[in-house]
Enzyme design. Sequence first.
Site, PDB file in Angstrom:
ATOM      1  N   ASP A  57       0.749  -1.351  -0.107  1.00  0.00           N
ATOM      2  CA  ASP A  57       0.196  -0.023  -0.011  1.00  0.00           C
ATOM      3  C   ASP A  57       0.973   1.181  -0.067  1.00  0.00           C
ATOM      4  OD1 ASP A  57      -1.641   1.950   0.622  1.00  0.00           O
ATOM      5  OD2 ASP A  57      -2.426   1.176   2.230  1.00  0.00           O
ATOM      6  N   ILE A  58       0.726   2.151  -1.244  1.00  0.00           N
ATOM      7  CA  ILE A  58       1.527   3.241  -1.394  1.00  0.00           C
ATOM      8  C   ILE A  58       1.502   4.065  -0.045  1.00  0.00           C
ATOM      9  CG2 ILE A  58       0.354   4.803  -2.593  1.00  0.00           C
ATOM     10  CD1 ILE A  58       2.798   5.038  -4.507  1.00  0.00           C
ATOM     11  N   ASP A 115      -6.056   6.867  -5.514  1.00  0.00           N
ATOM     12  CA  ASP A 115      -6.294   8.432  -5.034  1.00  0.00           C
ATOM     13  C   ASP A 115      -7.224   8.463  -3.978  1.00  0.00           C
ATOM     14  OD1 ASP A 115      -6.944  11.045  -5.530  1.00  0.00           O
ATOM     15  OD2 ASP A 115      -8.435  10.925  -7.209  1.00  0.00           O
ATOM     16  N   SER A 145      -2.458   5.073 -14.402  1.00  0.00           N
ATOM     17  CA  SER A 145      -3.550   4.477 -15.446  1.00  0.00           C
ATOM     18  C   SER A 145      -3.873   3.055 -15.611  1.00  0.00           C
ATOM     19  CB  SER A 145      -2.815   5.126 -16.767  1.00  0.00           C
ATOM     20  OG  SER A 145      -3.233   6.571 -16.674  1.00  0.00           O
ATOM     21  N   GLY A 167      -5.335   0.912 -13.485  1.00  0.00           N
ATOM     22  CA  GLY A 167      -6.562   0.556 -12.768  1.00  0.00           C
ATOM     23  C   GLY A 167      -7.765   1.075 -13.593  1.00  0.00           C
ATOM     24  N   TYR A 169      -8.294   3.357 -15.483  1.00  0.00           N
ATOM     25  CA  TYR A 169      -8.057   4.055 -16.681  1.00  0.00           C
ATOM     26  C   TYR A 169      -7.658   2.990 -17.778  1.00  0.00           C
ATOM     27  CZ  TYR A 169      -8.551   8.759 -15.030  1.00  0.00           C
ATOM     28  OH  TYR A 169      -9.347   9.879 -14.620  1.00  0.00           O
TER      29      TYR A 169
HETATM   30  N1  AR6 Z   1      -1.254   1.475  -3.217  1.00  0.00           N
HETATM   31  C1  AR6 Z   1      -0.534   1.235  -4.309  1.00  0.00           C
HETATM   32  N2  AR6 Z   1      -1.356   0.917  -5.408  1.00  0.00           N
HETATM   33  C2  AR6 Z   1      -2.968   0.984  -5.418  1.00  0.00           C
HETATM   34  C3  AR6 Z   1      -3.425   1.097  -4.234  1.00  0.00           C
HETATM   35  C4  AR6 Z   1      -2.523   1.379  -2.992  1.00  0.00           C
HETATM   36  N3  AR6 Z   1      -3.436   1.917  -1.730  1.00  0.00           N
HETATM   37  N4  AR6 Z   1      -4.764   1.187  -4.444  1.00  0.00           N
HETATM   38  C5  AR6 Z   1      -4.740   0.834  -5.891  1.00  0.00           C
HETATM   39  N5  AR6 Z   1      -3.769   0.720  -6.326  1.00  0.00           N
HETATM   40  P1  AR6 Z   1      -6.153   3.369 -10.252  1.00  0.00           P
HETATM   41  P2  AR6 Z   1      -6.125   5.055 -12.673  1.00  0.00           P
HETATM   42  C6  AR6 Z   1      -3.063   0.431  -7.677  1.00  0.00           C
HETATM   43  O1  AR6 Z   1      -7.508   2.997 -10.612  1.00  0.00           O
HETATM   44  O2  AR6 Z   1      -5.987   3.748 -13.544  1.00  0.00           O
HETATM   45  C7  AR6 Z   1      -9.339   7.074  -9.403  1.00  0.00           C
HETATM   46  O3  AR6 Z   1     -10.742   7.015  -9.275  1.00  0.00           O
HETATM   47  C8  AR6 Z   1      -4.289  -0.357  -8.786  1.00  0.00           C
HETATM   48  O4  AR6 Z   1      -4.227  -1.712  -8.306  1.00  0.00           O
HETATM   49  O5  AR6 Z   1      -6.049   3.943  -8.737  1.00  0.00           O
HETATM   50  O6  AR6 Z   1      -4.681   5.898 -12.960  1.00  0.00           O
HETATM   51  C9  AR6 Z   1      -8.896   8.580  -9.650  1.00  0.00           C
HETATM   52  O7  AR6 Z   1      -9.699   9.455  -9.253  1.00  0.00           O
HETATM   53  C10 AR6 Z   1      -3.819  -0.052  -9.928  1.00  0.00           C
HETATM   54  O8  AR6 Z   1      -2.634  -0.944 -10.203  1.00  0.00           O
HETATM   55  O9  AR6 Z   1      -5.780   4.528 -11.116  1.00  0.00           O
HETATM   56  C11 AR6 Z   1      -9.151   8.494 -11.285  1.00  0.00           C
HETATM   57  O10 AR6 Z   1     -10.355   9.043 -11.567  1.00  0.00           O
HETATM   58  C12 AR6 Z   1      -3.127   1.289  -9.898  1.00  0.00           C
HETATM   59  O11 AR6 Z   1      -3.217   1.601  -8.606  1.00  0.00           O
HETATM   60  C13 AR6 Z   1      -8.746   7.279 -11.728  1.00  0.00           C
HETATM   61  O12 AR6 Z   1      -9.191   6.430 -10.625  1.00  0.00           O
HETATM   62  C14 AR6 Z   1      -3.930   2.529 -10.503  1.00  0.00           C
HETATM   63  O13 AR6 Z   1      -5.035   2.399 -10.446  1.00  0.00           O
HETATM   64  C15 AR6 Z   1      -7.380   7.059 -12.091  1.00  0.00           C
HETATM   65  O14 AR6 Z   1      -7.234   5.800 -12.774  1.00  0.00           O
END
Ligand code: AR6
Length: 177
Positions: A19-20, A43, A126, A128, A130
């Site tokens: 978890d970041i 986020d 991007s 997740g 996205y």
């Molecule tokens: N620590 C590390 N990685 C994580 C965590 C965490 N706590 N939580 C999720 N991930 P995403 P995006 C990973 O969807 O695709 C949001 O609603 C996850 O498994 O968070 O850039 C924003 O507000 C994935 O591999 O970001 C935007 O609207 C990675 O983080 C939108 O999602 C990115 O997934 C951005 O989408």
Amino acid sequence: MTVTGSGTCSDKIEVIQGDITALDVDAIVNAANTRLLGGGGVDGAIHRAAGPELLEECRGIGGCPTGEARITRGYRLPARWVIHTVGPVWSGGKRREPELLASCYRSVFQIASEKGIKTLAFPAISTGAYRFPPDHAASIAVQETCAALERYPEIEKVLFVCFDSRCLDAYKKALAG
Ligand code: AR6
């Protein structure tokens, strides 16, 4: 699990699963959206862990275009700073998604260097909500990070933080070159 790269640039790169929001680094990177007002995924986790002061500061910024980045304090996070960047939504690869993702990394490193940040942690921007393909995203992340580490030798450590094993595999492949 930790994967440490080998070779010149990857001496400073580590891939970890976790978890970041728990990381004690100078800055963590947020995969935000253009409004910069929080959301799901990483986020949401960052806003929950940092507390309401983060949203307050983000409101004052007034948004961020795709491919750019903005910095705030980390508030209740162990990290002193959060660098928010907005990755592209994947829609097949014909809408400059790779260039825009590369631009996110470049913008983050530029801000990190301006602030004297020496250790920073990235989520897989991007990949997740996205839907950017993880292998392609990891190869852009590694390529841009290696270029930035040459440009900004004062940066000491870059962590790529994965939530799942697919992401870990993608970075392992990208680091193997
Ligand atoms: N620590 C590390 N990685 C994580 C965590 C965490 N706590 N939580 C999720 N991930 P995403 P995006 C990973 O969807 O695709 C949001 O609603 C996850 O498994 O968070 O850039 C924003 O507000 C994935 O591999 O970001 C935007 O609207 C990675 O983080 C939108 O999602 C990115 O997934 C951005 O989408």
